[in-house]
Design an enzyme around this catalytic site. Structure first.
Site, short mmCIF file in Angstrom:
data_model
loop_
_atom_site.label_atom_id
_atom_site.label_comp_id
_atom_site.label_asym_id
_atom_site.label_seq_id
_atom_site.Cartn_x
_atom_site.Cartn_y
_atom_site.Cartn_z
N CYS A 104 11.69 1.66 -0.72
CA CYS A 104 12.89 2.42 -1.03
C CYS A 104 12.63 3.52 -2.03
O CYS A 104 13.56 4.22 -2.39
CB CYS A 104 13.94 1.47 -1.55
SG CYS A 104 13.33 0.46 -2.90
C1 SAM Z 1 10.69 -3.36 -1.51
S1 SAM Z 1 9.12 -4.10 -1.31
C2 SAM Z 1 9.54 -5.54 -0.41
C3 SAM Z 1 9.82 -6.74 -1.25
C4 SAM Z 1 10.02 -8.03 -0.48
N1 SAM Z 1 11.02 -7.91 0.56
C5 SAM Z 1 10.37 -9.18 -1.40
O1 SAM Z 1 11.52 -9.65 -1.35
O2 SAM Z 1 9.52 -9.61 -2.18
C6 SAM Z 1 8.37 -3.11 -0.07
C7 SAM Z 1 6.96 -3.53 0.34
O3 SAM Z 1 6.51 -2.71 1.43
C8 SAM Z 1 5.11 -2.53 1.30
N2 SAM Z 1 4.72 -1.33 2.10
C9 SAM Z 1 4.79 -0.02 1.73
N3 SAM Z 1 4.36 0.78 2.72
C10 SAM Z 1 3.99 -0.03 3.73
C11 SAM Z 1 3.43 0.22 5.01
N4 SAM Z 1 3.19 1.47 5.43
N5 SAM Z 1 3.14 -0.84 5.81
C12 SAM Z 1 3.38 -2.11 5.38
N6 SAM Z 1 3.91 -2.41 4.17
C13 SAM Z 1 4.20 -1.38 3.35
C14 SAM Z 1 4.91 -2.34 -0.19
O4 SAM Z 1 3.58 -2.58 -0.57
C15 SAM Z 1 5.92 -3.37 -0.75
O5 SAM Z 1 5.30 -4.60 -1.01
#
Ligand code: SAM
Length: 352
Positions: A104
């Site tokens: 986000c």
């Molecule tokens: C807002 S966090 C999610 C947190 C999770 N839902 C929790 O409750 O712990 C977003 C996650 O997306 C991952 N992310 C970012 N870009 C990504 C990509 N291109 N492919 C896969 N994961 C990605 C980040 O590393 C991060 O851990």
């Protein structure tokens, strides 16, 4: 001087091996991070069968807490749904709920909100996986800023999301939920999208807590918001390195005065132990300015990682992998576990 009470939240990780009805509903967690969403769904009796995350350190945390779940550590933009199913060995398995929080940063009101930020399009990958896995429900979490965000072409992101879900045959609702209303000792608002391609009901959990404890909802007494004091360590149990140096405190005071002159907000936020804590962001590791504990003008400290995890209602036995910075980041990124659990319980009712 503030006298902080000394008990931690009693949220134990409940692993239900067999659902009471003999059926265990399944989830797949995308953009899983440390697994806050997974943890809440697990507490509500769901079984996560596969996950995806780009950062290997975060995947390690996920594996420590979910040793039986295959997490595909890869940039989601580089993988097809078929590859994901094959890698995670879930071909032919029904996915009841696809859960995930596409990053986000680009949408966040606190961040840059850059419409050209490619991360803004990661929610499109989430939708691609909804289309490919055809779950009965999806739960997509994001920051409130997503509701006002516009694309580089000036189109509202929310309209784009509507069009995309309509195109793939999913109806959905979205609602801003406040974590403190579900017993989380933190003021954290998140937009929760819930969708389905069936005629099942889309319902949101009713609040169990409120700023004032005088209401009843459907005959149930609402409890007062949980204060930060419920998770704070006693001062003598906090290692010295979490206390700010005099130089840092003076820096904060200077920044606050400069901000005040410019008509901006304060440079730091001091926790009121009687009320829920301020939102812990992924940048908390920098200086803790999101939420600091103050005993006196000279004794100000950051939350320890254990306290920050408790603010996010991670169970006490939850393990984090990585450096101190990695751990704070994973905690700040997570969906509060009790909020995820409340959402999961509501979806379970619709699935049953
Ligand atoms: C807002 S966090 C999610 C947190 C999770 N839902 C929790 O409750 O712990 C977003 C996650 O997306 C991952 N992310 C970012 N870009 C990504 C990509 N291109 N492919 C896969 N994961 C990605 C980040 O590393 C991060 O851990």
């Amino acid at each position: 001087m503030v006298n902080y009470s000394r008990y931690f939240l009693k949220t134990k990780s409940t692993q239900l091996n067999i659902d009471t009805m003999g059926k265990k509903f399944t989830t797949v967690d995308l953009f899983a991070g440390a697994g806050g969403l997974t943890e809440g769904f697990k507490m509500a009796g769901f079984e996560t069968i596969a996950a995806n995350e780009i950062v290997p350190t975060y995947s390690e945390t996920y594996k420590l807490n979910n040793p039986n779940v295959k997490i595909f550590t890869e940039d989601i933009r580089n993988i097809t749904v078929e590859q994901f199913k094959k890698e995670c060995k879930i071909n032919g398995k029904k996915v009841d709920v696809l859960i995930g929080g596409p990053p986000c940063q680009g949408f966040s009101m606190a961040g840059m909100r850059d419409p050209k930020d490619p991360r803004n399009s990661l929610f499109m990958d989430f939708i691609r996986f909804v289309d490919g896995l055809k779950p009965t429900f999806f739960v997509m979490e994001n920051v409130p800023g997503i509701l006002t965000m516009k694309t580089a072409k000036g189109e509202k992101v929310i309209d784009l999301i509507c069009k995309e879900y309509e195109r793939i045959g999913y109806k959905f609702k979205y609602k801003k939920l406040h974590a403190a209303d579900y017993g989380v000792p933190q003021k954290r608002k998140r937009v929760i999208f819930i969708g389905t391609n069936t005629n099942k009901d889309i319902n949101y959990p009713k609040p169990t807590h409120d700023k004032e404890a005088y209401k009843t909802i459907e005959g149930k007494q609402i409890k007062k918001w949980v204060g930060a004091e419920t998770i704070l360590l006693p001062k003598n149990k906090v290692p010295k390195n979490f206390f700010l140096s005099e130089k840092m405190i003076n820096g904060f005071i200077k920044r606050r005065e400069q901000n005040k002159k410019k008509g901006r907000g304060f440079g730091w936020q001091i926790i009121d132990p009687k009320t829920p804590c301020y939102t812990i962001s992924a940048r908390y590791w920098k200086d803790g300015s999101d939420a600091l504990v103050k005993y006196s003008d000279k004794e100000i400290r950051m939350l320890t990682p254990k306290e920050a995890a408790a603010i996010q209602t991670f169970p006490q036995n939850f393990k984090f992998f990585g450096s101190k910075r990695d751990v704070y980041t994973q905690i700040g990124n997570a969906v509060p576990v009790l909020l995820a659990k409340a959402i999961a319980e509501e979806i379970k009712k619709s699935l049953d």
